[in-house]
Design a protein around this motif. Structure first.
Motif, PDB file in Angstrom:
ATOM      1  N   GLY A 237       0.796  -1.211   0.000  1.00  9.74           N
ATOM      2  CA  GLY A 237       0.000   0.000   0.000  1.00  9.74           C
ATOM      3  C   GLY A 237       0.835   1.270   0.000  1.00  9.74           C
ATOM      4  N   VAL A 238       1.964   1.241   0.699  1.00 14.50           N
ATOM      5  CA  VAL A 238       2.837   2.413   0.768  1.00 14.50           C
ATOM      6  C   VAL A 238       3.754   2.497  -0.440  1.00 14.50           C
ATOM      7  CG1 VAL A 238       4.677   3.540   2.084  1.00 14.50           C
ATOM      8  CG2 VAL A 238       2.778   2.455   3.286  1.00 14.50           C
ATOM      9  N   LEU A 239       4.452   1.390  -0.727  1.00 16.89           N
ATOM     10  CA  LEU A 239       5.497   1.415  -1.760  1.00 16.89           C
ATOM     11  C   LEU A 239       4.933   1.628  -3.157  1.00 16.89           C
ATOM     12  CD1 LEU A 239       8.555   1.153  -1.209  1.00 16.89           C
ATOM     13  CD2 LEU A 239       7.160   0.306   0.660  1.00 16.89           C
ATOM     14  N   SER A 240       3.753   1.106  -3.448  1.00 16.43           N
ATOM     15  CA  SER A 240       3.195   1.272  -4.793  1.00 16.43           C
ATOM     16  C   SER A 240       2.937   2.749  -5.087  1.00 16.43           C
ATOM     17  CB  SER A 240       1.905   0.454  -4.944  1.00 16.43           C
ATOM     18  OG  SER A 240       0.933   0.853  -3.991  1.00 16.43           O
ATOM     19  N   ILE A 241       2.388   3.482  -4.111  1.00 21.63           N
ATOM     20  CA  ILE A 241       2.126   4.911  -4.322  1.00 21.63           C
ATOM     21  C   ILE A 241       3.428   5.686  -4.476  1.00 21.63           C
ATOM     22  CG2 ILE A 241       1.153   6.998  -3.291  1.00 21.63           C
ATOM     23  CD1 ILE A 241      -0.925   5.244  -1.930  1.00 21.63           C
ATOM     24  N   LEU A 242       4.414   5.365  -3.652  1.00 17.60           N
ATOM     25  CA  LEU A 242       5.695   6.067  -3.731  1.00 17.60           C
ATOM     26  C   LEU A 242       6.394   5.814  -5.061  1.00 17.60           C
ATOM     27  CD1 LEU A 242       7.116   5.521  -0.132  1.00 17.60           C
ATOM     28  CD2 LEU A 242       5.951   7.531  -1.054  1.00 17.60           C
ATOM     29  N   MET A 243       6.325   4.576  -5.556  1.00 16.75           N
ATOM     30  CA  MET A 243       6.972   4.262  -6.831  1.00 16.75           C
ATOM     31  C   MET A 243       6.261   4.941  -7.991  1.00 16.75           C
ATOM     32  SD  MET A 243       7.993   0.260  -6.063  1.00 16.75           S
ATOM     33  CE  MET A 243       9.185  -0.017  -7.388  1.00 16.75           C
ATOM     34  N   ILE A 244       4.934   5.056  -7.905  1.00 10.47           N
ATOM     35  CA  ILE A 244       4.193   5.802  -8.925  1.00 10.47           C
ATOM     36  C   ILE A 244       4.595   7.275  -8.895  1.00 10.47           C
ATOM     37  CG2 ILE A 244       1.896   6.641  -9.573  1.00 10.47           C
ATOM     38  CD1 ILE A 244       0.796   3.912  -8.628  1.00 10.47           C
ATOM     39  N   ALA A 245       4.741   7.838  -7.685  1.00 10.10           N
ATOM     40  CA  ALA A 245       5.166   9.237  -7.563  1.00 10.10           C
ATOM     41  C   ALA A 245       6.571   9.428  -8.133  1.00 10.10           C
ATOM     42  CB  ALA A 245       5.127   9.675  -6.101  1.00 10.10           C
ATOM     43  N   ASP A 246       7.465   8.455  -7.886  1.00 16.16           N
ATOM     44  CA  ASP A 246       8.818   8.523  -8.443  1.00 16.16           C
ATOM     45  C   ASP A 246       8.786   8.532  -9.968  1.00 16.16           C
ATOM     46  OD1 ASP A 246       9.849   8.387  -5.879  1.00 16.16           O
ATOM     47  OD2 ASP A 246      10.255   6.235  -5.961  1.00 16.16           O
ATOM     48  N   LEU A 247       8.023   7.611 -10.526  1.00 17.87           N
ATOM     49  CA  LEU A 247       8.007   7.430 -11.981  1.00 17.87           C
ATOM     50  C   LEU A 247       7.307   8.577 -12.717  1.00 17.87           C
ATOM     51  CD1 LEU A 247       7.198   3.605 -12.027  1.00 17.87           C
ATOM     52  CD2 LEU A 247       9.344   4.660 -12.747  1.00 17.87           C
ATOM     53  N   SER A 248       6.414   9.276 -12.024  1.00 17.09           N
ATOM     54  CA  SER A 248       5.656  10.344 -12.682  1.00 17.09           C
ATOM     55  C   SER A 248       6.167  11.738 -12.341  1.00 17.09           C
ATOM     56  CB  SER A 248       4.179  10.256 -12.285  1.00 17.09           C
ATOM     57  OG  SER A 248       4.025  10.445 -10.889  1.00 17.09           O
ATOM     58  N   LYS A 249       7.195  11.838 -11.508  1.00 22.27           N
ATOM     59  CA  LYS A 249       7.674  13.144 -11.067  1.00 22.27           C
ATOM     60  C   LYS A 249       8.093  14.007 -12.257  1.00 22.27           C
ATOM     61  CE  LYS A 249      10.783  15.322  -7.728  1.00 22.27           C
ATOM     62  NZ  LYS A 249      11.835  15.106  -6.707  1.00 22.27           N
ATOM     63  N   GLY A 250       7.549  15.214 -12.331  1.00 28.21           N
ATOM     64  CA  GLY A 250       7.878  16.139 -13.412  1.00 28.21           C
ATOM     65  C   GLY A 250       7.012  15.998 -14.644  1.00 28.21           C
ATOM     66  N   THR A 251       6.158  14.953 -14.690  1.00 30.59           N
ATOM     67  CA  THR A 251       5.308  14.762 -15.869  1.00 30.59           C
ATOM     68  C   THR A 251       4.012  15.566 -15.783  1.00 30.59           C
ATOM     69  OG1 THR A 251       4.094  12.873 -14.951  1.00 30.59           O
ATOM     70  CG2 THR A 251       6.168  12.405 -16.097  1.00 30.59           C
ATOM     71  N   GLY A 252       3.607  15.940 -14.559  1.00 23.72           N
ATOM     72  CA  GLY A 252       2.320  16.589 -14.383  1.00 23.72           C
ATOM     73  C   GLY A 252       1.158  15.626 -14.494  1.00 23.72           C
ATOM     74  N   ARG A 253       1.446  14.318 -14.439  1.00 28.32           N
ATOM     75  CA  ARG A 253       0.400  13.310 -14.597  1.00 28.32           C
ATOM     76  C   ARG A 253       0.509  12.212 -13.533  1.00 28.32           C
ATOM     77  NH1 ARG A 253      -1.900  16.656 -16.435  1.00 28.32           N
ATOM     78  NH2 ARG A 253      -2.763  16.962 -18.511  1.00 28.32           N
ATOM     79  N   PHE A 254       0.742  12.625 -12.305  1.00 27.07           N
ATOM     80  CA  PHE A 254       0.797  11.682 -11.184  1.00 27.07           C
ATOM     81  C   PHE A 254      -0.494  10.887 -11.076  1.00 27.07           C
ATOM     82  CE2 PHE A 254      -0.014  11.454  -6.393  1.00 27.07           C
ATOM     83  CZ  PHE A 254       0.657  10.254  -6.236  1.00 27.07           C
ATOM     84  N   ASN A 255      -1.624  11.563 -11.152  1.00 27.11           N
ATOM     85  CA  ASN A 255      -2.912  10.898 -10.969  1.00 27.11           C
ATOM     86  C   ASN A 255      -3.323  10.083 -12.193  1.00 27.11           C
ATOM     87  OD1 ASN A 255      -3.473  12.171  -8.313  1.00 27.11           O
ATOM     88  ND2 ASN A 255      -3.356  14.022  -9.562  1.00 27.11           N
ATOM     89  N   LEU A 256      -2.949  10.539 -13.377  1.00 30.19           N
ATOM     90  CA  LEU A 256      -3.199   9.742 -14.568  1.00 30.19           C
ATOM     91  C   LEU A 256      -2.430   8.426 -14.490  1.00 30.19           C
ATOM     92  CD1 LEU A 256      -4.334   9.273 -17.383  1.00 30.19           C
ATOM     93  CD2 LEU A 256      -2.422  10.584 -18.325  1.00 30.19           C
ATOM     94  N   LEU A 257      -1.168   8.485 -14.054  1.00 33.62           N
ATOM     95  CA  LEU A 257      -0.394   7.249 -13.934  1.00 33.62           C
ATOM     96  C   LEU A 257      -0.981   6.349 -12.852  1.00 33.62           C
ATOM     97  CD1 LEU A 257       1.898   5.472 -14.792  1.00 33.62           C
ATOM     98  CD2 LEU A 257       3.422   6.730 -13.259  1.00 33.62           C
ATOM     99  N   GLN A 258      -1.451   6.947 -11.757  1.00 33.80           N
ATOM    100  CA  GLN A 258      -2.157   6.138 -10.769  1.00 33.80           C
ATOM    101  C   GLN A 258      -3.340   5.424 -11.421  1.00 33.80           C
ATOM    102  OE1 GLN A 258      -2.695   7.339  -6.472  1.00 33.80           O
ATOM    103  NE2 GLN A 258      -2.499   9.366  -7.403  1.00 33.80           N
ATOM    104  N   GLY A 259      -4.082   6.162 -12.240  1.00 28.93           N
ATOM    105  CA  GLY A 259      -5.238   5.572 -12.904  1.00 28.93           C
ATOM    106  C   GLY A 259      -4.861   4.437 -13.821  1.00 28.93           C
ATOM    107  N   VAL A 260      -3.770   4.602 -14.580  1.00 29.65           N
ATOM    108  CA  VAL A 260      -3.319   3.545 -15.493  1.00 29.65           C
ATOM    109  C   VAL A 260      -2.921   2.293 -14.707  1.00 29.65           C
ATOM    110  CG1 VAL A 260      -1.509   2.898 -17.122  1.00 29.65           C
ATOM    111  CG2 VAL A 260      -2.595   5.147 -17.298  1.00 29.65           C
ATOM    112  N   VAL A 261      -2.151   2.489 -13.641  1.00 32.40           N
ATOM    113  CA  VAL A 261      -1.705   1.347 -12.823  1.00 32.40           C
ATOM    114  C   VAL A 261      -2.895   0.681 -12.146  1.00 32.40           C
ATOM    115  CG1 VAL A 261      -0.320   0.664 -10.829  1.00 32.40           C
ATOM    116  CG2 VAL A 261       0.600   2.293 -12.483  1.00 32.40           C
ATOM    117  N   TYR A 262      -3.816   1.480 -11.596  1.00 38.17           N
ATOM    118  CA  TYR A 262      -4.975   0.896 -10.926  1.00 38.17           C
ATOM    119  C   TYR A 262      -5.927   0.224 -11.910  1.00 38.17           C
ATOM    120  CZ  TYR A 262      -3.439   3.430  -6.764  1.00 38.17           C
ATOM    121  OH  TYR A 262      -2.710   3.902  -5.698  1.00 38.17           O
TER     122      TYR A 262
END
Length: 415
Positions: A321-346
């Motif tokens: 629960g913790v690491l998945s969100i942090l890794m998504i934040a790492d991978l999306s940093k600077g893209t302006g699409r943190f939540n879109l990437l969350q949506g794709v992964v979810y």
């Protein structure tokens, strides 16, 4: 700072009360349909899978919406009221179609919760404090799950199974109140979508752009494999307990959830701190425990032992629960699409969990519970191998490397 402190406390309450709300009572529906409504396992599997199937279609658009909107709190409020209505439908309806439709609506609305809370969190605390704050969010969430499971177990045993759904409705209304503790002016909506500056472009990165990144692609596949193995596990355990001791099945199931959630409270806090030194090596333990847990479920029938095995789920899910969100934040940093990437992964996770429920129900109906759990264990083993060999470390260590380089240079300079 005092005002922002109020919003941080609001995050605590939202995370605590969001517990069972986001899943529409989740696994209790499986046992309710089996022991009270006398449904067949394959019918139950379809209904349990319904939210995940809808999530596949709406999760990415929901993430994109959360990136764009400044009404994130209102999305949580609306979703909670809809979930409450769906719980009422389950209690008042007996037919397959109304309950199936209610779970399809649950899938439509629950896609808002995880990315919206994560976005609000990032918008309040920023990247530098995200690891510890996500750890605290998850700890509060697991504590809420534990308290809700205690209440649900007692309600199901001493009042009625229907009472569990009314309890969930009350949770939904309490969550609505908690959302308004968070102050709108404390949320930086630019930061909340992973943008490094106040950029105005609406399409900073799209789904195609995100998935063209190999790191993001393999990470998404690894997340899906985890849930393909894990999605059907607890519902099948609940069914197994219900067949062994129908009268006390709600107590056994609640005890299993309580044990797991209690462990998660502490594991999530640990994960937030440990992740500061790297994500991959912390999350691998969750992948290791998954096939072990499935094999134990396959060959053990004692409800007390089945309950105790959930200790392993507490460790694995607390880390995930913790690491998945942090890794998504790492991978999306600077893209302006943190939540879109969350949506794709979810979306990938939702597809995997839905397939897991359908596959689990089919295999159990035709081959029995031991073969069903053994099949999930095999998928879990495959997920472990894929994660270890293909998913890279995501934490940006450039700052640490620069510090080490400066220190090395300084030590090389003659004094």
């Amino acid at each position: 700072m005092e005002a922002q402190g109020r919003s941080v406390k609001g995050l605590d309450w939202v995370s605590l009360l969001m517990a069972d709300v986001k899943d529409g009572v989740g696994v209790y529906l499986s046992v309710f349909l089996l022991t009270v409504r006398r449904w067949e396992p394959d019918e139950i599997g379809i209904v349990i899978a319904a939210p995940g199937i809808v999530g596949i279609l709406v999760q990415a658009p929901a993430g994109a919406l959360i990136d764009r909107t400044t009404y994130k709190r209102w999305l949580l409020v609306g979703a909670s009221l809809i979930i409450a209505a769906c719980c009422l439908v389950v209690v008042l309806s007996t037919g397959f179609t109304p309950i199936l439709v209610s779970q399809l609506v649950v899938g439509l609305t629950q896609s808002v919760y995880a990315p919206c809370v994560a976005a609000i969190t990032l918008g309040i605390v920023g990247h530098s404090l995200l690891a510890q704050r996500i750890g605290r969010n998850e700890s509060c969430n697991h504590l809420g799950n534990m308290l809700a499971a205690i209440a649900a177990g007692l309600i199901g045993r001493f009042i009625s199974y229907e009472g569990i759904f009314y309890f969930s409705i009350a949770q939904c209304l309490a969550l609505v109140a908690a959302v308004f503790i968070i102050r709108e002016q404390d949320i930086d909506h630019c930061l909340a979508r992973g943008a490094e500056k106040d950029e105005k472009e609406a399409d900073a990165a799209g789904v195609k752009t995100l998935l063209s990144n190999r790191k993001i692609l393999v990470f998404t596949v690894a997340m899906a494999l985890f849930h393909l193995a894990n999605g059907a596990m607890l519902p099948l355990v609940g069914q197994k307990m219900g067949l062994v001791d129908p009268q006390n099945s709600s107590l056994y199931l609640s005890a299993a959830i309580i044990i797991a959630q209690g462990v998660m409270v502490f594991v999530a806090n640990y994960a937030g701190r440990a992740a500061e030194n790297g994500r991959k090596k912390v999350l691998v333990l969750a992948y290791l425990l998954l096939p072990v847990r499935a094999l134990l479920f396959a060959f053990i029938d004692n409800p007390y032992a089945l309950t105790a095995i959930q200790l392993l789920d507490g460790i694995g899910a607390g880390l995930f629960g913790v690491l998945s969100i942090l890794m998504i934040a790492d991978l999306s940093k600077g893209t302006g699409r943190f939540n879109l990437l969350q949506g794709v992964v979810y979306s990938a996770i939702g597809l995997a969990a839905a397939l897991s429920s359908i596959l689990g129900g089919f295999v159990v109906k035709h081959f029995g519970y031991p073969i069903g759990f053994a099949s999930l264990a095999a998928i879990g083993g495959l997920g472990l191998l894929f994660y270890w060999f293909f998913v890279p470390e995501t934490k940006d260590s450039s700052t640490d490397q620069e510090i080490e380089a400066v220190e090395a240079h300084a030590s090389a300079v003659p004094q």
